[in-house]
Design an enzyme around this catalytic site. Structure first.
Site, short mmCIF file in Angstrom:
data_model
loop_
_atom_site.label_atom_id
_atom_site.label_comp_id
_atom_site.label_asym_id
_atom_site.label_seq_id
_atom_site.Cartn_x
_atom_site.Cartn_y
_atom_site.Cartn_z
N ASN A 1 -0.13 11.46 2.19
CA ASN A 1 0.51 10.33 1.52
C ASN A 1 0.68 10.65 0.04
OD1 ASN A 1 0.77 8.35 3.62
ND2 ASN A 1 -1.44 8.14 3.60
N ARG B 1 -9.63 11.15 -7.14
CA ARG B 1 -8.68 11.83 -6.25
C ARG B 1 -7.87 10.76 -5.54
NH1 ARG B 1 -7.47 12.79 -1.36
NH2 ARG B 1 -9.18 11.49 -0.60
N GLU C 1 -13.69 5.01 -1.43
CA GLU C 1 -12.27 5.34 -1.35
C GLU C 1 -11.87 6.30 -2.46
OE1 GLU C 1 -8.44 5.14 0.33
OE2 GLU C 1 -10.32 4.26 1.05
N ASP C 2 -11.22 7.38 -2.10
CA ASP C 2 -10.57 8.31 -3.02
C ASP C 2 -11.51 8.86 -4.08
OD1 ASP C 2 -8.30 8.16 -1.61
OD2 ASP C 2 -7.15 6.99 -3.03
N LYS D 1 -5.89 -1.86 -0.73
CA LYS D 1 -6.64 -1.68 0.51
C LYS D 1 -7.22 -3.01 0.98
CE LYS D 1 -8.21 2.13 2.78
NZ LYS D 1 -7.61 3.48 2.87
N TYR E 1 0.85 -1.19 0.00
CA TYR E 1 0.00 0.00 0.00
C TYR E 1 0.89 1.24 0.00
CZ TYR E 1 -4.41 2.46 0.59
OH TYR E 1 -5.49 3.27 0.38
N ASP F 1 -13.58 5.72 4.07
CA ASP F 1 -12.34 5.68 4.84
C ASP F 1 -11.61 7.02 4.81
OD1 ASP F 1 -10.27 4.27 6.36
OD2 ASP F 1 -9.07 4.53 4.55
N ASP F 2 -11.68 7.76 3.69
CA ASP F 2 -11.01 9.05 3.63
C ASP F 2 -11.56 10.01 4.66
OD1 ASP F 2 -9.41 8.33 1.36
OD2 ASP F 2 -11.19 8.56 0.12
#
Length: 899
Positions: free
Chosen positions: A746, A484, A573-574, A502, A431, A596-597
Site C-alpha cells: 500500500n 514506518r 501499528e506501523d 484505522k 484509509y 496488525d502489520d
C-alpha cells in the site's frame, strides 16, 4: 541657482519634521522596528545637513547647485567627501547588517521626489560594505554610474519600486576580487532557517519534567447539555432512533432497583405511548422499595459501563457502553394525565439527541435548539444524499477526506452511516490509499486534534495525558510511533493519520462504538529530513532518540495504559520492523495487544491463500511460495502460512521449507555474507549450496514457485518477465493450474503490479489479491467479453473482528490461535455469489458480516485458550445454544448508527 538650494533645504527640513512627528506618533513595542525608524530619522537629518552644506558651498564658490542626482561634465557625482557625508556613510553602512534595513528604505522612498538621490549614497556605502578595493564596472559606485543609468533611475517610476524590493545580496554583482563571491549565500540562509527551527539546541536531552494538573477537567453531561453544547459535541449531535439505541438517563432519575414487583396490569411509557411493562432485570438488587411504592413506571433503555447490578440510590455518571438494560423510574401519580405529561417530558429529556435536522419538535424544545438549526425535519436518506453529493463534487481524494473528517467532527452518526452504507466508495478515502497522502501532509492539513499526541519529552506524565482523553474507558487503542508508515518511511508525528483512519474502520466494520476508540502517536523524533526542515511540522524537531531509549519509553507507555485503562486492547501499528517484532514479543504475554502489520496482515493473507489454494488446482504438498519483501509484514505473513501447513499435518521444518524470502540483496540465505536482521533468520535458507541469487528472476528460475507474494512497497517490482516466469513454472506442473499473485503493498502507488497487468501477463489465469483496491477489468474478444474481478487483501477483513472478539470475550491477552482462527473464519465467510465469481475475499460491502463471523470465532478461540474472563455461566449458555445465541449477543453490543 542659490534659491534652489534654499528651497531644497527648506523642503528637506519639513520632511524631517514630518518624519519625526510620524515616528513619535507610533506606539511601537517591537524593538527592531523602532530602531529601524530611528535610523531612518537620522538618515533624513543627515540629508538635511548635506543639503545645507552643499548650499553653503554653492553660495561661497558661486557655482550652480546641480540638485539631487545631477552630474557634472566629467560624469562624476558632484558630491565631495565632507564630515557630514562621512557621518552619513557611517549611518548607512551599519544598517546593511540589519534585516530591517528594507523597512528604512520603504519609509524613505515614500518621502517627496527630491529624496530620490539617496540611492546614490546608498550605493556608495554598499560598495564600501562589499570591501572592493578596485574600480570595477561590476560594482556600482558614485564614480562609476553612467548618465544613462542616472536618467533611468530618475525617469522610470518602476525603478524605485524595484529598488525597494531588492535585497542586498541581489543588488551588488560579485566579482573575482570580492571575497564573498565564493560564498553560497543561499546555503547560509537555509542553514540559518534550520537553526531557527531547532528550538531544542543546547538543552539537555536526558531530563524530563512531569506535568502536574491541579484541577480535573469536568465535562458537561449529555443530559445537561443545551443549545450549542449539543450541536458542538459530535457524539451528541447525531440521529439515534429510540428503537435501535438506548438513551442515557440522568442520574437524578435512577433509584435503587428493587426485585421485579410489577404485575401485568402496570403501565409504562414507550416512545410516548402507555404500554404494558416487559421487565428485563440484570442482576439482583435490594428489595428496599416495596411494590406499594410504585404507582407508575417508565421504561427507558440505558447503556451502562458494565452490566453490574445497581445497589446505590445515586449513580454519578453512566457513560455509553454496549450493555443495554431497562431502567425503572418511579413516578408518583396523582392523575393519569399529569403523570403522562411528566413521563413524556422525562422521555424527551432523556431520549438521545438526533442529528441536527433529525431532532424532533419535542427535543428541540427540551434542548433549547429552536432557531439554532433550520426549521426542517429530515431522515437518514436525505441527509446521506446531501453528504454524498458534497463528497462526489470534490475533485481530489484529499478534499474528500477533509470533508469526511469535518463531517465526523460535527456528526458522528451521519459519518459512520455513510461509511457503512458506502464502504466500497468511502473506505479508500478514509484509509488506504488516501491516508498515505494525508499522512505526508498532516502537519499542513491539521485543523483540530483527533488523537493523543504523546512526546517523549512528556514521558513522566503518561498517566496524566491518558486520563485527559475526554471519553471514558476506551476499549481499543491503535498506537504508532510513525517510524514506518505504509511504504512511505518515517513520517514522525504525521503518521497519526494511520491510527485515526484505522479506528474509523474498527467502528465501521466491527461496530465498536466511536467513543470507545483511542488513537495515539508516540513522538520520539523523526529521521525524515523533509519534516525536520518544514516550519509547519507539528512533531518533535529532532532526530529519533536511540532505540534503547525508545524501548524504555514504550515500556512506560504500556505500563501506564494498563493502569489507566485496564480493559483496553492495544493494537500496534506501523513501527519499524525490528521494533515491531520486539514489541510484540515483549508484551504479547503480559498485555492485551497484537500487531496488525505482523499478525493482521498474516491473517488476511492466510484467509485469501486458503481460498486461492482451493482454486489453483495445485495440490497442497506441491505449493512453493516466494516472498518479495522480508520486512515485518513479509515475515509475519510467512509465519501465518507456516501455521496453516502445520495444522494440516506438516512438521514445522517441512512447512518452513516451502518459503523463499527475497529482499533487496537477493534470496535470504544463512551464508549470504551480510548480517541478517533477527526476524529474517527464521526463514534464511541453508540448502542453496553456496550459490547466491541476487535478483527475483533468478530466484523464480531456481524455485519454480506456485505463488508470489509482494510486500516491498516498491512499484513495478513484478515486471512482465517475472509474472510470465511465475505462470510458466505453474503451467509446467500440469493443465488446469493457476498461479497465485499477491502484490500487497500500500498505497496503490507502491503496488508491485496492477490488476490489468497481472491478467494480461497470465492470459487471465491469475488468482489475484492486492492490498489496495483495483477496478474490475474487462477483456473483449470480438463479440465476447470476459470481466475479471480483483480481490483486495485488506486487513480490514480481520483486525476489526480480532479487536471486537477480544473486547467482548474480555480476553486477558491475544493468542496466536485467536489470530489463526480469524483467518480461517474469513476464508469461510464468503457467500455463494462470491464463490461463483471466483473471489477469495468477501465483497467489501459485506465487511460487517465478515467481521461478525471473525469476532465470533475469535471469542470461541479465546475460550478454548483459557484467556476469556467472561462468567462461566455465560459460556455454558452459548455452548448449549450455539452460534445463533452468540451472534445475537454480539449484535446487541455493536454500534449501528440510525438517524
Amino acid at each position: 541657482m542659490g534659491w534652489r538650494a534654499s528651497k531644497w533645504t527648506l523642503l528637506a527640513s519639513r520632511a524631517a519634521g514630518a518624519h519625526k512627528v510620524f515616528i513619535n506618533r507610533l506606539a511601537l513595542t517591537n524593538e527592531r522596528v523602532g530602531r529601524t525608524l530611528q535610523l531612518s530619522l537620522l538618515l533624513t537629518k543627515a540629508l538635511v545637513a548635506r543639503t545645507a552644506t552643499s548650499a553653503s558651498a554653492t553660495s561661497k564658490k558661486g557655482t550652480s547647485f546641480a540638485g539631487p542626482g545631477r552630474r557634472n561634465p566629467n560624469n562624476t557625482a558632484s558630491v565631495k567627501p565632507t564630515p557630514v557625508r562621512t557621518l552619513l556613510l557611517h549611518l548607512v553602512q551599519p544598517c546593511l547588517e540589519l534585516r530591517p534595513w528594507i523597512y528604512t528604505l520603504v519609509l524613505l522612498v515614500r518621502l517627496p521626489p527630491f529624496f530620490f538621490s539617496f540611492p546614490t549614497l546608498l550605493t556608495h556605502a554598499m560598495a564600501s560594505y562589499a570591501h572592493s578595493t578596485t574600480s570595477s564596472s561590476d560594482i556600482s559606485t558614485p564614480r562609476s554610474i553612467s548618465p544613462s543609468s542616472v536618467a533611468s533611475a530618475r525617469s522610470s517610476p518602476s525603478s524605485i519600486s524595484s529598488f525597494k524590493r531588492m535585497s542586498i545580496s541581489s543588488t551588488r554583482k560579485l566579482s573575482a576580487a570580492n571575497p564573498m563571491s565564493s560564498v553560497d549565500i543561499t546555503a547560509i540562509e537555509a542553514a540559518m532557517r534550520m537553526a531557527n527551527l531547532d528550538t531544542l539546541r543546547g538543552y539537555s536531552q536526558k531530563t524530563y519534567g512531569q506535568v502536574h494538573q491541579y484541577t480535573t477537567t469536568e465535562y458537561i453531561s449529555e443530559s445537561q447539555a443545551l443549545g450549542y453544547q449539543v450541536l458542538n459535541e459530535a457524539m451528541w449531535n447525531k440521529g439515534e432512533s429510540a428503537s435501535s439505541f438506548p438513551a442515557r438517563v440522568p442520574s437524578t432519575y435512577l433509584p435503587t432497583l428493587p426485585s421485579c414487583p410489577f404485575a401485568p396490569s402496570h403501565l409504562c411509557l414507550y416512545k410516548g405511548t402507555l404500554l404494558r411493562p416487559i421487565v428485563w432485570m440484570i442482576g439482583t438488587s435490594p428489595s428496599s422499595i416495596h411494590q406499594t411504592d410504585w404507582h407508575l413506571t417508565a421504561f427507558l433503555s440505558v447503556r451502562c459501563s458494565r452490566p453490574a447490578p445497581f445497589t446505590c440510590t445515586r449513580i454519578p455518571s453512566i457513560p455509553y457502553c454496549h450493555c443495554a438494560f431497562l431502567c425503572l423510574i418511579p413516578v408518583t401519580m396523582s392523575s393519569s394525565s399529569r403523570a403522562l405529561s411528566r413521563l413524556r417530558a422525562l422521555a424527551a429529556n432523556c431520549s438521545p439527541p438526533a442529528e441536527g435536522l433529525s431532532f424532533t419538535p419535542e427535543q428541540r424544545v427540551a434542548k433549547n435548539l429552536t432557531g439554532l438549526i433550520p426549521h426542517a425535519l429530515e431522515g437518514t436518506d436525505r441527509q446521506c444524499e446531501r453528504a454524498l453529493k458534497m463528497i462526489r463534487t470534490r475533485q481530489t481524494s484529499i478534499d474528500k477526506y477533509l470533508y469526511l473528517s469535518n463531517l465526523k467532527s460535527q456528526n458522528v452518526d451521519l459519518f459512520y452511516r455513510l461509511l457503512i452504507d458506502h464502504s466500497k466508495e468511502l473506505m479508500p478515502i478514509v484509509y488506504t490509499p488516501t491516508i498515505g497522502d494525508v499522512c505526508l501532509q498532516y502537519s499542513t492539513l491539521y485543523t483540530r486534534p483527533e488523537a493523543l499526541y504523546i512526546s517523549i519529552k512528556q514521558r513522566k506524565s503518561l498517566k496524566t495525558i491518558l486520563r485527559n482523553w475526554p471519553y471514558p474507558n476506551p476499549e481499543i487503542c491503535v498506537v504508532t510511533d510513525g517510524s514506518r508508515i505504509l511504504g512511505l518511511g518515517d513520517l514522525g508525528i504525521n503518521g497519526v493519520g494511520i491510527p485515526i483512519g484505522k479506528l474509523a474502520l474498527y467502528t465501521a466494520a466491527a461496530g465498536i462504538h466511536p467513543d470507545k476508540t483511542l488513537p495515539i502517536v508516540l513522538d520520539c523524533g523523526t529521521a525524515n529530513e523533509t519534516n525536520l526542515k518544514d516550519p509547519l511540522y507539528l512533531g518533535l524537531r529532532a532526530k529519533r532518540v536511540p532505540v534503547a531509549e525508545q524501548q524504555e519509553f514504550m515500556d512506560e507507555f504500556m505500563q501506564a495504559a494498563a493502569e489507566v485503562y485496564p480493559e483496553m486492547v492495544v493494537q500496534f501499528e506501523d513501527f519499524e520492523s525490528e521494533k515491531a517484532f520486539n514489541y510484540l514479543d515483549r508484551y504479547r504475554n503480559s498485555h492485551k495487544c497484537f500487531n496488525d502489520d505482523i499478525q493482521g496482515t498474516g491473517a488476511v493473507v492466510l484467509g485469501g491463500y486458503i481460498g486461492a489454494v482451493n482454486l489453483s488446482g495445485v495440490p497442497l504438498e506441491e505449493q512453493r511460495l516466494v516472498f518479495m519483501g522480508a520486512g515485518s509484514a513479509g515475515v509475519g505473513v510467512a509465519k501465518q502460512l507456516v501455521e496453516y501447513y502445520t495444522k494440516r499435518g506438516l512438521s514445522e521444518q517441512a512447512a518452513k521449507d516451502k518459503f523463499w524470502l527475497v529482499d533487496t540483496k537477493g534470496l535470504v540465505t544463512k551464508d549470504r555474507g551480510d548480517k541478517l536482521a533477527e526476524h529474517k533468520k527464521y526463514f534464511a535458507r541453508t540448502d542453496n549450496n553456496g550459490h547466491q541469487f541476487r535478483t527475483l528472476e533468478e530466484v523464480i528460475e531456481y524455485v519454480k514457485p506456485t505463488a508470489l507474494v509482494g510486500l516491498t512497497a516498491t512499484h513495478g517490482v513484478f515486471t512482465e518477465s517475472v509474472v510470465r516466469a511465475l505462470k510458466a513454472s505453474v503451467d509446467a506442473g500440469g493443465l488446469g493450474r493457476r498461479p497465485i499473485l499477491f502484490p500487497l503493498s500500500n498505497p496503490l502507488t507502491k503496488a508491485e503490479c496492477t490488476f490489468e497487468q497481472a491478467v494480461t501477463w497470465t492470459d487471465g489465469t491469475v488468482i489475484f489479491a492486492s492490498g489496495s483496491p483495483f477496478s474490475q477489468y474487462t477483456v473483449k474478444t470480438g463479440d465476447h467479453a470476459v470481466t475479471y474481478h480483483p480481490n483486495q487483501g485488506n486487513n480490514v477483513y480481520v483486525f476489526p473482528g480480532i479487536g471486537l472478539g477480544a473486547i467482548l470475550a474480555k480476553a486477558s491477552r491475544v493468542t496466536d490461535n485467536m489470530i489463526y482462527t480469524s483467518a480461517a473464519a474469513l476464508a469461510g465467510s464468503l457467500n455463494a455469489e462470491e464463490i461463483h465469481k471466483g473471489l477469495i475475499y468477501p465483497r467489501i460491502e459485506r465487511v460487517r458480516d465478515a467481521s461478525l463471523i471473525v469476532a465470533r470465532e475469535v471469542m470461541k478461540a479465546a475460550r478454548l485458550d483459557g484467556v476469556s474472563q467472561l462468567p462461566e455461566e455465560q459460556w455454558i449458555e452459548w455452548e448449549e445454544w450455539g452460534d445463533p445465541a452468540l451472534d445475537k449477543y454480539i449484535k446487541s453490543r455493536i454500534y449501528d448508527p440510525q438517524l
